[in-house]
Write a protein that holds these residues in place. Structure first.
Motif, PDB file in Angstrom:
ATOM      1  N   GLU A 144     -29.439  11.004  44.617  1.00 38.90           N
ATOM      2  CA  GLU A 144     -29.824  12.578  45.155  1.00 38.90           C
ATOM      3  C   GLU A 144     -31.708  12.055  45.253  1.00 38.90           C
ATOM      4  O   GLU A 144     -31.819  12.256  46.196  1.00 38.90           O
ATOM      5  CB  GLU A 144     -30.197  13.784  44.183  1.00 38.90           C
ATOM      6  CG  GLU A 144     -28.309  14.102  43.550  1.00 38.90           C
ATOM      7  CD  GLU A 144     -28.252  15.130  43.003  1.00 38.90           C
ATOM      8  OE1 GLU A 144     -29.427  15.894  42.447  1.00 38.90           O
ATOM      9  OE2 GLU A 144     -27.011  15.021  42.393  1.00 38.90           O
ATOM     10  N   HIS A 145     -32.244  11.546  44.462  1.00 37.85           N
ATOM     11  CA  HIS A 145     -33.859  11.581  44.359  1.00 37.85           C
ATOM     12  C   HIS A 145     -33.479  10.636  45.941  1.00 37.85           C
ATOM     13  O   HIS A 145     -34.866  10.639  46.500  1.00 37.85           O
ATOM     14  CB  HIS A 145     -34.444  11.047  43.349  1.00 37.85           C
ATOM     15  CG  HIS A 145     -34.427  11.599  41.851  1.00 37.85           C
ATOM     16  ND1 HIS A 145     -34.483  13.056  42.214  1.00 37.85           N
ATOM     17  CD2 HIS A 145     -34.599  11.651  40.550  1.00 37.85           C
ATOM     18  CE1 HIS A 145     -34.519  13.874  41.383  1.00 37.85           C
ATOM     19  NE2 HIS A 145     -33.720  12.261  40.165  1.00 37.85           N
ATOM     20  N   TRP A 180     -46.713  10.064  51.595  1.00 38.95           N
ATOM     21  CA  TRP A 180     -44.452   9.376  50.935  1.00 38.95           C
ATOM     22  C   TRP A 180     -44.655   8.472  49.804  1.00 38.95           C
ATOM     23  O   TRP A 180     -43.865   8.587  49.212  1.00 38.95           O
ATOM     24  CB  TRP A 180     -43.941   9.114  52.803  1.00 38.95           C
ATOM     25  CG  TRP A 180     -42.900   8.460  52.069  1.00 38.95           C
ATOM     26  CD1 TRP A 180     -41.663   9.649  52.031  1.00 38.95           C
ATOM     27  CD2 TRP A 180     -41.477   7.837  51.217  1.00 38.95           C
ATOM     28  NE1 TRP A 180     -40.199   9.148  51.949  1.00 38.95           N
ATOM     29  CE2 TRP A 180     -41.006   7.989  51.486  1.00 38.95           C
ATOM     30  CE3 TRP A 180     -42.510   6.615  51.274  1.00 38.95           C
ATOM     31  CZ2 TRP A 180     -39.560   6.673  50.872  1.00 38.95           C
ATOM     32  CZ3 TRP A 180     -41.613   5.051  50.599  1.00 38.95           C
ATOM     33  CH2 TRP A 180     -40.291   5.401  50.453  1.00 38.95           C
ATOM     34  N   LEU A 181     -45.568   7.891  50.031  1.00 42.50           N
ATOM     35  CA  LEU A 181     -45.658   6.442  48.616  1.00 42.50           C
ATOM     36  C   LEU A 181     -46.061   7.327  47.005  1.00 42.50           C
ATOM     37  O   LEU A 181     -45.510   7.519  46.413  1.00 42.50           O
ATOM     38  CB  LEU A 181     -46.715   5.488  48.997  1.00 42.50           C
ATOM     39  CG  LEU A 181     -46.337   4.826  49.963  1.00 42.50           C
ATOM     40  CD1 LEU A 181     -47.306   3.919  50.135  1.00 42.50           C
ATOM     41  CD2 LEU A 181     -45.064   3.957  49.637  1.00 42.50           C
ATOM     42  N   ALA A 186     -44.190   9.172  42.507  1.00 43.42           N
ATOM     43  CA  ALA A 186     -43.803  11.126  41.277  1.00 43.42           C
ATOM     44  C   ALA A 186     -42.354  10.608  40.973  1.00 43.42           C
ATOM     45  O   ALA A 186     -42.352  11.440  39.801  1.00 43.42           O
ATOM     46  CB  ALA A 186     -44.128  12.144  42.225  1.00 43.42           C
ATOM     47  N   VAL A 187     -41.474  10.662  42.002  1.00 46.04           N
ATOM     48  CA  VAL A 187     -40.074  10.082  41.704  1.00 46.04           C
ATOM     49  C   VAL A 187     -39.245   9.281  41.013  1.00 46.04           C
ATOM     50  O   VAL A 187     -38.505   9.746  39.514  1.00 46.04           O
ATOM     51  CB  VAL A 187     -38.921  10.429  42.654  1.00 46.04           C
ATOM     52  CG1 VAL A 187     -37.747   9.498  42.512  1.00 46.04           C
ATOM     53  CG2 VAL A 187     -39.263  11.512  44.050  1.00 46.04           C
ATOM     54  N   ALA A 188     -40.675   8.655  40.517  1.00 50.03           N
ATOM     55  CA  ALA A 188     -40.742   6.880  39.302  1.00 50.03           C
ATOM     56  C   ALA A 188     -40.736   7.037  38.775  1.00 50.03           C
ATOM     57  O   ALA A 188     -40.457   6.843  37.208  1.00 50.03           O
ATOM     58  CB  ALA A 188     -40.956   5.737  40.208  1.00 50.03           C
ATOM     59  N   MET A 191     -43.814  11.625  34.670  1.00 52.89           N
ATOM     60  CA  MET A 191     -45.125  12.069  33.340  1.00 52.89           C
ATOM     61  C   MET A 191     -45.991  11.754  33.951  1.00 52.89           C
ATOM     62  O   MET A 191     -47.180  12.004  33.530  1.00 52.89           O
ATOM     63  CB  MET A 191     -44.327  10.583  32.067  1.00 52.89           C
ATOM     64  CG  MET A 191     -42.767  11.343  31.633  1.00 52.89           C
ATOM     65  SD  MET A 191     -42.334  13.416  31.461  1.00 52.89           S
ATOM     66  CE  MET A 191     -43.796  13.626  30.244  1.00 52.89           C
ATOM     67  N   LYS A 192     -46.113  10.303  34.725  1.00 50.76           N
ATOM     68  CA  LYS A 192     -47.399  10.286  35.296  1.00 50.76           C
ATOM     69  C   LYS A 192     -48.300  11.466  35.811  1.00 50.76           C
ATOM     70  O   LYS A 192     -49.622  11.731  35.050  1.00 50.76           O
ATOM     71  CB  LYS A 192     -47.386   8.864  36.144  1.00 50.76           C
ATOM     72  CG  LYS A 192     -48.732   8.462  36.596  1.00 50.76           C
ATOM     73  CD  LYS A 192     -48.839   7.244  37.556  1.00 50.76           C
ATOM     74  CE  LYS A 192     -50.195   6.710  38.094  1.00 50.76           C
ATOM     75  NZ  LYS A 192     -51.244   7.991  38.767  1.00 50.76           N
ATOM     76  N   VAL A 193     -47.589  12.004  37.239  1.00 51.02           N
ATOM     77  CA  VAL A 193     -47.887  13.438  36.936  1.00 51.02           C
ATOM     78  C   VAL A 193     -48.303  13.715  36.455  1.00 51.02           C
ATOM     79  O   VAL A 193     -49.378  14.833  36.665  1.00 51.02           O
ATOM     80  CB  VAL A 193     -46.749  13.999  38.405  1.00 51.02           C
ATOM     81  CG1 VAL A 193     -47.177  15.489  39.002  1.00 51.02           C
ATOM     82  CG2 VAL A 193     -45.932  12.967  39.049  1.00 51.02           C
TER      83      VAL A 193
END
Length: 301
Positions: A144-145, A180-181, A186-188, A191-193
């Motif tokens: 889905e991601h 986009w990157l 953020a998807v990968a 938690m860094k966000v």
């Protein structure tokens, strides 16, 4: 005889002094001639290697020297400035090349995840070995991601207005690739966000990924932020409250409350309506009364 000998000796001394003085003057003159000759040779050599700019006429000697020194400094500074500008240009080109390379690599990776299920299975092999009950759900989420990221990718620039669309440049703009990157990062690593939010370096793309792809995590962070603001011992700056509210989508300040926004919009709409309203109609003048008053004034003696 003694007097004549003294006179002769005195005359001899005068002759010696005169001869020494003449020799000294001759030596100084020779040195000047040699110095002028050396200077002339130096100037001649300089003319062969450089272009001499004629000195402005009518300028004092000191001013000519200053202008000459400034010109030489400018000549020395121009190559340095050109070198620095060239290095900046090369650095910009390297950054752009790295951006395009990373964008194409990530796009290819996402496309492979969407089109080749075995890639997702390979990434979750360790999870499937330890928690086989969770592996199918995680694989479905990864797919889905990947599909969502693929839908968020920049569209190719329109090339329908050219006679050779096959030759048109289909590379997106740098800003579109960078946005986009940030979504892909953020998807990968969501938690860094959150870490970036705590440091004040979170991006709008990262927060949108939390809101759309990880809604439970986003709701938990929003609730924690509101609790911390409610129990804060020191005032939180207005800019920080607005930033958190915009990123998290929660009213961290009264100005972000929906009721406040509706009231502000209603007030603005009333002001706009009042400004655009036509002026009140004026009553037409009573010509009969005006004519009678004028006639009476003329009839008076």
């Amino acid at each position: 005889t003694g007097a004549s000998s003294k006179g002769a000796r005195f005359e001899g001394e005068i002759v010696d002094v005169a001869e020494k003085g003449a020799a000294k003057e001759a030596g100084a003159a020779a040195e000047k001639v040699e110095a002028k000759a050396a200077a002339a040779e130096k100037r001649a050599g300089a003319k062969e290697t450089t272009t001499v700019t004629p000195e402005p006429e009518g300028k004092p000697g000191k001013l000519r020297g200053v202008l000459s020194a400034t010109g030489e400094a400018g000549k020395r500074a121009v190559p340095g400035a050109a070198s620095a500008a060239g290095e900046l240009q090369r650095d910009s080109e390297r950054r752009q090349a790295n951006l395009e390379e990373r964008y194409r690599r990530e796009r290819q990776r996402v496309a492979e995840l969407v089109n080749n299920p075995k890639r997702i299975e390979a990434q979750t092999a360790a999870l499937a070995a330890g928690r086989p009950d969770l592996a199918p759900m995680v694989r479905a989420k990864l797919l889905e991601h990947a599909k969502w990221l693929q839908s968020q990718a920049p569209k190719n620039p329109a090339s329908s207005n050219t006679l050779t669309p096959q030759l048109a440049d289909t590379t997106p703009a740098d800003t579109q690739m960078a946005e986009w990157l940030r979504k892909a990062d953020a998807v990968a690593d969501p938690m860094k966000v959150i870490d970036d939010l705590g440091r004040g370096t979170a991006t709008r793309e990262g927060m949108n990924v939390l809101r759309e792809r990880f809604p439970d995590l986003h709701a938990e962070i929003a609730a924690q932020v509101q609790e911390q603001l409610a129990s804060a011992k020191t005032p939180v700056p207005y800019e920080k409250r607005i930033q958190l509210g915009v990123y998290l989508g929660v009213p961290t300040d009264p100005t972000l409350d929906p009721s406040f926004m509706r009231a502000a919009q209603a007030t603005f709409q009333q002001d706009t309506t009042a400004q655009n309203a036509p002026p009140p109609a004026r009553r037409p003048p009573n010509l009969a009364t005006a004519w009678g008053t004028a006639a009476d004034s003329l009839a008076k003696p």
